[in-house]
Write an enzyme that holds these catalytic residues in place. Structure first.
Site, PDB file in Angstrom:
ATOM      1  N   GLN A 214      -4.425  -5.209   6.898  1.00 46.90           N
ATOM      2  CA  GLN A 214      -5.436  -6.116   6.315  1.00 46.90           C
ATOM      3  C   GLN A 214      -5.413  -7.485   6.959  1.00 46.90           C
ATOM      4  O   GLN A 214      -6.080  -8.403   6.467  1.00 46.90           O
ATOM      5  CB  GLN A 214      -5.196  -6.253   4.800  1.00 46.90           C
ATOM      6  CG  GLN A 214      -5.404  -4.989   4.021  1.00 46.90           C
ATOM      7  CD  GLN A 214      -6.838  -4.485   4.026  1.00 46.90           C
ATOM      8  OE1 GLN A 214      -7.773  -5.215   4.366  1.00 46.90           O
ATOM      9  NE2 GLN A 214      -7.028  -3.232   3.664  1.00 46.90           N
TER      10      GLN A 214
ATOM     11  N   LYS B 265     -10.298  -0.918  10.596  1.00 47.64           N
ATOM     12  CA  LYS B 265     -10.456  -2.127   9.766  1.00 47.64           C
ATOM     13  C   LYS B 265     -10.691  -3.354  10.649  1.00 47.64           C
ATOM     14  O   LYS B 265     -10.788  -4.469  10.163  1.00 47.64           O
ATOM     15  CB  LYS B 265      -9.203  -2.343   8.912  1.00 47.64           C
ATOM     16  CG  LYS B 265      -8.963  -1.219   7.896  1.00 47.64           C
ATOM     17  CD  LYS B 265      -7.846  -1.566   6.966  1.00 47.64           C
ATOM     18  CE  LYS B 265      -7.245  -0.382   6.266  1.00 47.64           C
ATOM     19  NZ  LYS B 265      -8.053   0.159   5.172  1.00 47.64           N
TER      20      LYS B 265
ATOM     21  N   HIS C  72       0.868  -1.186   0.000  1.00 47.44           N
ATOM     22  CA  HIS C  72       0.000   0.000   0.000  1.00 47.44           C
ATOM     23  C   HIS C  72       0.906   1.238   0.000  1.00 47.44           C
ATOM     24  O   HIS C  72       2.027   1.182   0.527  1.00 47.44           O
ATOM     25  CB  HIS C  72      -0.841  -0.048   1.280  1.00 47.44           C
ATOM     26  CG  HIS C  72      -1.883   1.010   1.417  1.00 47.44           C
ATOM     27  ND1 HIS C  72      -1.602   2.275   1.856  1.00 47.44           N
ATOM     28  CD2 HIS C  72      -3.223   0.975   1.201  1.00 47.44           C
ATOM     29  CE1 HIS C  72      -2.722   2.984   1.892  1.00 47.44           C
ATOM     30  NE2 HIS C  72      -3.721   2.216   1.501  1.00 47.44           N
TER      31      HIS C  72
ATOM     32  N   ASP D 277       3.192  -4.450   8.034  1.00 52.92           N
ATOM     33  CA  ASP D 277       1.959  -3.678   7.899  1.00 52.92           C
ATOM     34  C   ASP D 277       0.806  -4.673   8.031  1.00 52.92           C
ATOM     35  O   ASP D 277       0.530  -5.448   7.110  1.00 52.92           O
ATOM     36  CB  ASP D 277       1.974  -2.983   6.528  1.00 52.92           C
ATOM     37  CG  ASP D 277       0.635  -2.345   6.185  1.00 52.92           C
ATOM     38  OD1 ASP D 277      -0.336  -2.530   6.944  1.00 52.92           O
ATOM     39  OD2 ASP D 277       0.564  -1.665   5.149  1.00 52.92           O
TER      40      ASP D 277
ATOM     41  N   CYS E 120      -4.852   2.548  -3.539  1.00 52.40           N
ATOM     42  CA  CYS E 120      -3.610   3.088  -2.960  1.00 52.40           C
ATOM     43  C   CYS E 120      -2.475   2.082  -3.108  1.00 52.40           C
ATOM     44  O   CYS E 120      -1.637   1.926  -2.198  1.00 52.40           O
ATOM     45  CB  CYS E 120      -3.784   3.474  -1.494  1.00 52.40           C
ATOM     46  SG  CYS E 120      -5.021   4.729  -1.246  1.00 52.40           S
TER      47      CYS E 120
HETATM   48  N1  7TS Z   1      -1.714  -0.755   4.662  1.00 50.13           N
HETATM   49  C1  7TS Z   1      -2.608  -1.527   4.043  1.00 50.13           C
HETATM   50  C2  7TS Z   1      -2.224  -2.903   3.607  1.00 50.13           C
HETATM   51  C3  7TS Z   1      -3.897  -1.037   3.808  1.00 50.13           C
HETATM   52  O1  7TS Z   1      -4.783  -1.807   3.204  1.00 50.13           O
HETATM   53  C4  7TS Z   1      -4.230   0.275   4.227  1.00 50.13           C
HETATM   54  C5  7TS Z   1      -5.566   0.892   3.937  1.00 50.13           C
HETATM   55  C6  7TS Z   1      -3.262   1.008   4.904  1.00 50.13           C
HETATM   56  C7  7TS Z   1      -2.012   0.473   5.091  1.00 50.13           C
HETATM   57  C8  7TS Z   1      -3.535   2.370   5.441  1.00 50.13           C
HETATM   58  O2  7TS Z   1      -4.461   2.289   6.461  1.00 50.13           O
HETATM   59  P1  7TS Z   1      -4.994   3.636   7.146  1.00 50.13           P
HETATM   60  O3  7TS Z   1      -5.993   3.154   8.137  1.00 50.13           O
HETATM   61  O4  7TS Z   1      -3.819   4.279   7.774  1.00 50.13           O
HETATM   62  O5  7TS Z   1      -5.583   4.448   6.059  1.00 50.13           O
HETATM   63  N2  7TS Z   1      -6.226   0.323   2.840  1.00 50.13           N
HETATM   64  C9  7TS Z   1      -7.366   0.767   2.290  1.00 50.13           C
HETATM   65  C10 7TS Z   1      -8.018   0.082   1.267  1.00 50.13           C
HETATM   66  O6  7TS Z   1      -7.633  -0.994   0.788  1.00 50.13           O
HETATM   67  N3  7TS Z   1      -9.105   0.766   0.894  1.00 50.13           N
HETATM   68  O7  7TS Z   1      -9.179   1.876   1.648  1.00 50.13           O
HETATM   69  C11 7TS Z   1      -8.101   1.888   2.518  1.00 50.13           C
END
Ligand code: 7TS
Length: 420
Positions: free
Chosen positions: A216, A239, A136, A213, A377
């Site tokens: 997910q 999430k 990501h 990370d 992203c």
């Molecule tokens: N890393 C991964 C693997 C992610 O899927 C996401 C967000 C992030 C980091 C960042 O997370 P945040 O909570 O800091 O924004 N992924 C997604 C997605 O797949 N659709 O919307 C956000």
């Protein structure tokens, strides 16, 4: 009763009862465009169970005060609930010490903290950071910034056309100058689950520090950071059925002790004069300013909710959904699934011949079905598969096979709409 004591009723059966689970999520009764909501955008954010909504309300109605600074009853209650949440997170991810749990805003903030406080002060020109092709943007851009600031070099381990990390290439890329390996546990755009045990062992045997990370992963797989033996593990509360604006950075205590603070402000200090500031102990050294107290308490409620259901049964249910959806979508003419790793989390990215993913998303929305479309992203993943975007259906513990049938029916309408 403090909000940290709100709990969900233990379920009597060990079987996973999706019908009963759905009743815990009030938003699932919502209608969208006069249709029953079918929410399949869980990789972007999950819906919240009543237990989380109750924890937030309870905190604001009964305990609201700032933490770590008042002697009055409400402040003590808020502090107690906040620190109890830290213990809940510690237990959830199998960390050894509560001080290794740092509350942040999100996965993004957690990774930026490590970039700013671990990598930036240490890395020298020609040192290397190794990531993978399936990251990501939030696990790419912070390292690019560090490289610009330090002269270090960003290396990228490739994946194959199924979306599987190429381990022999990965191994070749870990060299004597690799200071940090940063990779995703589960790809948000492909679903691939990376073989962390093997990767971490390899990286650590070559002397690299490892950041995972877990954005997910944590809602779908049991995670134990002590068994994994990673140095950092980052995830977002939203999430994980918890509130937005909450996230966690797990860091090994020795590393956290050796890192300078990231942000300066209240709570992260022991004493301040104009000449000199003494920093607080970990984890507070990394928690400057008033945190999202209610959010963290809500996150703990989400974790208790998940633990009550059990990550094992949740994973089994979601894998059933994944396999059912994979089979049904594979039979649709002109539809291609992007990401075919045998080790996959419960999401499906796909493209359809002659139809832009945004049109798929818009037509499905008209039927009350929420999916995500775009580059997720993860633009380098789109480049690998030579597509500008994909449509992505991502499943959570409350989804059902009937909802997948609705998705398939919606996709048939997409095909009819475009006259195929
Ligand atoms: N890393 C991964 C693997 C992610 O899927 C996401 C967000 C992030 C980091 C960042 O997370 P945040 O909570 O800091 O924004 N992924 C997604 C997605 O797949 N659709 O919307 C956000």
């Amino acid at each position: 009763m403090s909000s940290s004591m709100i709990n969900t009723q233990p379920r009597l059966s060990h079987e996973f009862d999706v019908g009963s689970v759905r009743q815990d999520f009030p938003i699932l009764n919502t209608s969208v465009h006069h249709q029953k909501l079918v929410y399949l955008d869980n990789a972007a954010t999950t819906q919240k169970p009543q237990a989380v909504l109750d924890a937030l309300t309870h905190y604001y109605q009964h305990d609201n005060a700032n933490v770590h600074r008042g002697v009055h009853a409400l402040s003590e209650r808020a502090t107690q609930a906040f620190e109890a949440a830290r213990e809940t997170v510690r237990h959830f991810i199998g960390a050894r010490h509560a001080q290794e749990i740092i509350f942040v805003r999100s996965t993004t903030e957690a990774i930026n903290l490590v970039a700013g406080s671990f990598a930036r002060p240490r890395l020298k020109p020609d040192d290397e950071i190794l990531i993978t092709e399936m990251e990501h943007h939030s696990n790419i851009v912070p390292w690019q910034l560090v490289c610009q600031q330090t002269g270090a070099c960003l290396k990228v381990a490739p994946m194959d056309d199924q979306g599987i990390l190429q381990m022999h290439e990965f191994e070749k890329q870990i060299g004597p100058r690799t200071r940090l390996v940063a990779l995703t546990h589960v790809s948000n755009a492909l679903g691939s689950i990376n073989p962390l045990q093997e990767i971490i062992h390899l990286a650590k045997s070559r002397g690299a520090v490892v950041l995972i990370d877990g954005a997910q992963a944590v809602a779908h797989l049991p995670v134990n950071v002590s068994q994994l033996n990673c140095d950092f593990y980052a995830f977002s509360g939203h999430k994980l059925y918890g509130p937005t604006g909450t996230g966690v950075l797990y860091g090994r205590a020795e590393l956290l002790e050796s890192m300078p603070p990231w942000q300066g402000g209240g709570d992260m200090i022991r004493s301040v004069t104009f000449e000199h500031t003494e920093y607080n102990d970990i984890p507070y050294k990394f928690e400057a300013g008033t945190p999202d107290i209610a959010g963290v308490i809500g996150l703990a409620a989400a974790i208790r909710y998940l633990e009550n259901l059990g990550l094992g049964p949740i994973h089994a249910h979601e894998q059933t959904l994944l396999h059912y959806a994979t089979e049904r979508l594979s039979n649709l003419p002109g539809l291609r699934i992007i990401g075919q790793s045998p080790q996959k989390s419960s999401l499906i990215s796909f493209v359809m011949d002659g139809v832009h993913p945004h049109d798929i998303g818009t037509i499905l929305d008209g039927e009350g079905i929420a999916i995500r479309t775009g580059h997720h992203c993860a633009m380098p993943i789109m480049d690998h598969f030579k597509v500008p975007a994909t449509a992505r259906a991502s499943f959570a513990l409350y989804n059902t096979t009937e909802e997948i049938d609705a998705l398939v029916s919606g996709l048939n309408h997409v095909t009819q709409w475009f006259g195929k």
